[in-house]
Design a protein around this motif. Structure first.
Motif, PDB file in Angstrom:
ATOM      1  N   THR A 196       0.183  -0.827  -0.216  1.00  0.00           N
ATOM      2  CA  THR A 196      -0.152  -0.540  -0.162  1.00  0.00           C
ATOM      3  C   THR A 196       0.831   0.918   0.223  1.00  0.00           C
ATOM      4  O   THR A 196       1.630   1.404   0.501  1.00  0.00           O
ATOM      5  CB  THR A 196      -0.654  -0.020   1.241  1.00  0.00           C
TER       6      THR A 196
ATOM      7  N   GLN B  33       0.484   5.310   0.528  1.00  0.00           N
ATOM      8  CA  GLN B  33      -0.760   7.227   0.776  1.00  0.00           C
ATOM      9  C   GLN B  33      -0.562   7.470  -0.702  1.00  0.00           C
ATOM     10  O   GLN B  33       0.595   8.284  -0.246  1.00  0.00           O
ATOM     11  CB  GLN B  33       0.082   7.227   1.766  1.00  0.00           C
TER      12      GLN B  33
ATOM     13  N   GLY C 213      -6.031   9.557  -1.732  1.00  0.00           N
ATOM     14  CA  GLY C 213      -6.650   8.461  -1.191  1.00  0.00           C
ATOM     15  C   GLY C 213      -4.971   7.228  -0.961  1.00  0.00           C
ATOM     16  O   GLY C 213      -4.570   7.799  -0.668  1.00  0.00           O
ATOM     17  N   THR C 214      -5.719   6.254  -0.064  1.00  0.00           N
ATOM     18  CA  THR C 214      -4.378   4.968   0.232  1.00  0.00           C
ATOM     19  C   THR C 214      -5.044   3.545  -1.089  1.00  0.00           C
ATOM     20  O   THR C 214      -6.287   3.425  -0.812  1.00  0.00           O
ATOM     21  CB  THR C 214      -4.769   4.179   1.624  1.00  0.00           C
TER      22      THR C 214
ATOM     23  N   ARG D 214      -7.256   2.559  -5.271  1.00  0.00           N
ATOM     24  CA  ARG D 214      -7.835   2.907  -3.311  1.00  0.00           C
ATOM     25  C   ARG D 214      -8.863   2.067  -2.682  1.00  0.00           C
ATOM     26  O   ARG D 214      -9.969   2.079  -3.519  1.00  0.00           O
ATOM     27  CB  ARG D 214      -8.594   4.026  -4.378  1.00  0.00           C
TER      28      ARG D 214
ATOM     29  N   PRO E  89     -11.433   1.684  -0.269  1.00  0.00           N
ATOM     30  CA  PRO E  89     -12.310   2.548   0.641  1.00  0.00           C
ATOM     31  C   PRO E  89     -12.812   2.603   1.265  1.00  0.00           C
ATOM     32  O   PRO E  89     -12.213   1.974   2.344  1.00  0.00           O
ATOM     33  CB  PRO E  89     -13.324   2.110  -0.314  1.00  0.00           C
ATOM     34  N   GLU E  90     -12.946   4.013   2.185  1.00  0.00           N
ATOM     35  CA  GLU E  90     -13.480   3.741   3.261  1.00  0.00           C
ATOM     36  C   GLU E  90     -15.152   3.258   4.123  1.00  0.00           C
ATOM     37  O   GLU E  90     -15.355   2.755   2.544  1.00  0.00           O
ATOM     38  CB  GLU E  90     -13.542   5.559   3.368  1.00  0.00           C
ATOM     39  N   THR E  91     -15.365   2.506   4.458  1.00  0.00           N
ATOM     40  CA  THR E  91     -16.195   1.719   5.187  1.00  0.00           C
ATOM     41  C   THR E  91     -17.461   2.452   4.661  1.00  0.00           C
ATOM     42  O   THR E  91     -18.765   1.665   4.033  1.00  0.00           O
ATOM     43  CB  THR E  91     -16.063   1.204   6.587  1.00  0.00           C
ATOM     44  N   ASP E  92     -17.842   4.613   4.945  1.00  0.00           N
ATOM     45  CA  ASP E  92     -18.912   4.019   4.793  1.00  0.00           C
ATOM     46  C   ASP E  92     -19.398   4.682   3.518  1.00  0.00           C
ATOM     47  O   ASP E  92     -20.690   5.457   3.128  1.00  0.00           O
ATOM     48  CB  ASP E  92     -18.653   5.616   5.799  1.00  0.00           C
ATOM     49  N   GLU E  93     -18.208   4.338   2.573  1.00  0.00           N
ATOM     50  CA  GLU E  93     -18.560   4.970   0.763  1.00  0.00           C
ATOM     51  C   GLU E  93     -19.167   3.220   0.760  1.00  0.00           C
ATOM     52  O   GLU E  93     -19.398   3.332  -0.647  1.00  0.00           O
ATOM     53  CB  GLU E  93     -16.950   4.573   0.486  1.00  0.00           C
TER      54      GLU E  93
END
Length: 642
Positions: free
Chosen positions: A2, A4, A257-258, A440, A442-446
C-alpha cells in the motif's frame, strides 16, 4: 503493498526522495514517462514471481501500472520448449495508463524458447537481455534455431545485452552450501536485481518478502537476497549497461487516498467479503478448483475471521448445490468457476431461478470450447450466461471492466441478488483475474448498505381471516419473494424445482399459473434498477464504440489515441448486460455507426442487434490475448472513415 497518496505537492516531494535513492556513480540517468517490460522464461524459471515482485515495488513507488501475466496451458510442458514459455508483462508510467502495453520496450529472455516465443512482439530498437548460458546448441535446436540468434545478426536491430545470468548467479552464491542446481534457481532474483537497478525500483520490499517467504529456510532466503543484490551490483558496475532510467511517480493519476496493487481475483475476493459485512450475512463459497478462478477459493479460505466459510466440493455440481443450500439457510452464497463449470452448474442455476434465492455465480471466462485454452483469456460466455439453461430462466448479468473494478462489481452483484432474490452471473475473465493495477482502498462509509430483512411471520390473510405465510407473495416494487430462514416457526414452506403456485408456493401444473410465473420472473429481472449508460462524447461524434468487460482498457486507450490525432469518436462501456441500462436504445439511436469490439465472435453485438434493431458492427478477436490499443485504434479509424 500500500501507498498513501496525500496531495500532488506531497507526491512531488516523494518523487524528489526517490531521485536521491538512485545509485551513485557516473552512469547516465534518463527520465522516461513510461516503460513496458516483459520477463520471459521456462515455466520453472520463476518469471511470475519476478514480475510480481517488480510490480509490487513499482506500486509502492507510486507509478500507475497494468500487468499481463501469461501462463503456459500445460501443467508442466517439457523444459526449454515453446509451449513451456511463461511471461509477465508490466507497463508502468508517471501518468494514467489503461493497458499492459502493446509491445515491450525491454524483453528479458531466460532461454532460447523465451526469445523465440516473444521476439515477434518486440519492436526494433528495444532492449533485449538474454541469459547466454542457456543458449546451448541443444537448447537452440529444440526451438528451431539452426544458428545462434546472438551471433547470426538476426538481432542487430535491437539493443542486445548478452548476460551469463546463470554463471553470475552461481558465482555470487559460491559461499553458500548449495548444489549448482539449487544455486541456479536464484537466477530470476539476479535478473530482478538487474532490472531494479535499471529502473531505480526500491529494494527493501523484495528483501523483506524473501525473508518472509523462506522464513523456515533462512539459508535459501539469504541466497536469494544475495543473488538479488548481485544483480543490482552487476548493473551498477558493468560497462554493458551505461544507462539507467527513472519513471517518476504518477503524481496526478490518482485521487487522494490509500492505494495498493491488486489483481482482479483478489479484488473480487475482497468485494465479496465487504458485501457480506455490509449485508450482515455470513459468506459461503461452494466451489471446485478451476483455472483461472481458483485463486478466489484460495483467498477466501484465509478469512474465517470475517465469517467466511469455504467448501471445496468434489465437482462443480456439488459446489453450486452446497452454495444454493447455504442461500436457503440465510448466507450470502457464492460459487466460482470458469466456462466449462458454468455448463455443469446450469441445472442448479435454473433451480435457483425457480426457488428465487440470492446466489452469486462468478465466471472467470477463459478460452473454449470444452477445456479449450485454460490459461488464456476470452469473453465468449456471454450468451451462455444469458441463455444457457433449460426453460425461461432469466438471470441478471454484470461484468467488471478492470482488475480493481472487480471489487465494486462484486458489491453490485450482491446488491442485485439480495434485493431481487435471484441468482446473478458475474463475468470476469483471465485477463482481469490475473492482471493487476493500483486500487484505492475505500472507506467503510463509502460502501453500500446491503442489509436484508428476513421474513418474520405471516404475510397474508385468507378469506376466513386467518393469517398465513405465503413464500411467493411478492414485494410490489422489486417483485422479490420473502426470504424465510428454515426453522423459523410458522414460516414452513415447500421448495424444489417443480413449478410453484403464485403466492402459496404449492406445486402447480396449471397452464395459466405457469405462464404467469414465467412472465413474473422475467418482469422481475427486467425491472432491476441499474444506472443509465454514461457516454464519453466530447465532440458530438457520429461513431460510437461500445464495449463490455475487460475490453475497457484497450478501447479507452485506442479512443485516446484517435482523439489526440484529431478524430471525433464516442465511447460507452456496459457493466449491466441483463438487463441493459434503460437508456441504451436511445444512446445507440444517436449515432450513425456503432462498433462493438469483443473477444468472441460477436455475442454482445448479437444481443444489441436483436433487441434494438441497430446495425451494430463487430470487431472480434479470439486468440487468447487481450486487444492491443494500436490494433483497435486502426479498426476504429477504419470505421470512422467507412
Amino acid at each position: 503493498m500500500t501507498s498513501q497518496v496525500s496531495s500532488p505537492s506531497e507526491q512531488a516531494d516523494e518523487a524528489v526522495v526517490g531521485e536521491q535513492r538512485k545509485p551513485a556513480g557516473t552512469k547516465d540517468v534518463r527520465r522516461l514517462d513510461r516503460v513496458i517490460i516483459r520477463f520471459a522464461g521456462d515455466s520453472g524459471d520463476g518469471m511470475q514471481l519476478t514480475g510480481d515482485r517488480f510490480t509490487s515495488e513499482t506500486a509502492s513507488f507510486g507509478n500507475d501500472l497494468s500487468t499481463l501475466p501469461n501462463f503456459p496451458a500445460e501443467i508442466r510442458a517439457p523444459a526449454g520448449t515453446l509451449p513451456g514459455v511463461s511471461s509477465f508483462q508490466l507497463h508502468f508510467a508517471d501518468h494514467d495508463i489503461l493497458t499492459p502495453g502493446d509491445a515491450p520496450n525491454v524483453l528479458v529472455a531466460m532461454n532460447p524458447a523465451a526469445l523465440k516465443a516473444n521476439l515477434g512482439d518486440v519492436p526494433r530498437g528495444a532492449e533485449i537481455i538474454v541469459n547466454t548460458d542457456e543458449f546451448t546448441k541443444r537448447a537452440m535446436q529444440k526451438v528451431g534455431y539452426a544458428t545462434s540468434p546472438l551471433e547470426d545478426g538476426s538481432l542487430d536491430g535491437y539493443s542486445l545485452h548478452p548476460v551469463p545470468l546463470t554463471t553470475l548467479t552461481v558465482e555470487a552464491l559460491k559461499e553458500f552450501d548449495l548444489t549448482r542446481k539449487e544455486a541456479e534457481r536464484s537466477k530470476n532474483m539476479f535478473a530482478l536485481g538487474l532490472l531494479s537497478w535499471m529502473y531505480h525500483r526500491p529494494t527493501e520490499g523484495t528483501e523483506k518478502f524473501l525473508k518472509a517467504k523462506f522464513a523456515k529456510k533462512p539459508d535459501i532466503a539469504a541466497a536469494n537476497i544475495t543473488a538479488f543484490r548481485a544483480g543490482w551490483n552487476f548493473g551498477e558496475t558493468t560497462e554493458d549497461f551505461a544507462v539507467s532510467y527513472e519513471i517518476a511517480p504518477a503524481t496526478t493519476a490518482f485521487p487522494v487516498g490509500t492505494y495498493r496493487n491488486i489483481s482482479g481475483n483478489l479484488a473480487l475476493s475482497y468485494g465479496l467479503i465487504a458485501a457480506s459485512r455490509q449485508a450482515d450475512l455470513p459468506l459461503y463459497l461452494g466451489s471446485y478448483p478451476i483455472t483461472p478462478a481458483s485463486d478466489i477459493l484460495h483467498e477466501l479460505s484465509r478469512h474465517k475471521n470475517f465469517g467466511v466459510r469455504t467448501f471445496q466440493a468434489e465437482d462443480e455440481i456439488a459446489g453450486i448445490g452446497a452454495a444454493l443450500g447455504a442461500a436457503f439457510g440465510g448466507s450470502l452464497a457464492v460459487t466460482t468457476t470458469s466456462g466449462p463449470g458454468v455448463a455443469l452448474k446450469s441445472e442448479t442455476i435454473g433451480l435457483a431461478v425457480s426457488l428465487e434465492l440470492p446466489l452469486l455465480v462468478i465466471d472467470i471466462q477463459r478460452g473454449g470450447p470444452s477445456t479449450g485454452l485454460p490459461t488464456k483469456t476470452e469473453q465468449a460466455d456471454l450468451l451462455q450466461a444469458m441463455f444457457g439453461r433449460n426453460g425461461e430462466a432469466p438471470v441478471p448479468v454484470i461484468a467488471p471492466c478492470t482488475p480493481a473494478d472487480c471489487f465494486d462489481a462484486a458489491l453490485e452483484a450482491a446488491r442485485i441478488a439480495l434485493t431481487y432474490r435471484t441468482p446473478v452471473m458475474l463475468l470476469s475473465d483471465g485477463y482481469l483475474a490475473n492482471g493487476s493495477e493500483p486500487w484505492r482502498i475505500p472507506e467503510t462509509d463509502e460502501l453500500p448498505d446491503l442489509t436484508v430483512q428476513f421474513a418474520q411471520g405471516p404475510n397474508h390473510t385468507l378469506d376466513d381471516g386467518s393469517e398465513v405465510f405465503w413464500p411467493y407473495k411478492r414485494d410490489p416494487q422489486t417483485l422479490a419473494r420473502p426470504w424465510a430462514i428454515p426453522g423459523t416457526p410458522g414460516l414452513e414452506h415447500r421448495i424444489g424445482g417443480i413449478e410453484k403456485e403464485d403466492g402459496t408456493g404449492n406445486i402447480s401444473y396449471a397452464p395459466a399459473n405457469h405462464d404467469f410465473m414465467v412472465r413474473t420472473r422475467q418482469a422481475k429481472i427486467d425491472g432491476i434498477e441499474v444506472p443509465d449508460l454514461e457516454v464519453d462524447d466530447p465532440h458530438e461524434a457520429k461513431t460510437l464504440v461500445l464495449g463490455w468487460g475487460s475490453t475497457y482498457g484497450p478501447i479507452t486507450a485506442a479512443v485516446r489515441r484517435l482523439r489526440t490525432a484529431g478524430e471525433s469518436i464516442a465511447q460507452a462501456h456496459l457493466r449491466h448486460l441483463n438487463p441493459f441500462p434503460r437508456n441504451l436504445g436511445a444512446v445507440l439511436g444517436r449515432y450513425e455507426k456503432v462498433l462493438i469490439p469483443e473477444m468472441n465472435l460477436g455475442q454482445l453485438a448479437t444481443l444489441v442487434r436483436a433487441k434494438y434493431l441497430v446495425d451494430a458492427h463487430s470487431y472480434n478477436q479470439v486468440n487468447g490475448m487481450p486487444f492491443k490499443a494500436e490494433q483497435l485504434a486502426k479498426a476504429l479509424k477504419e470505421a470512422i472513415d467507412a
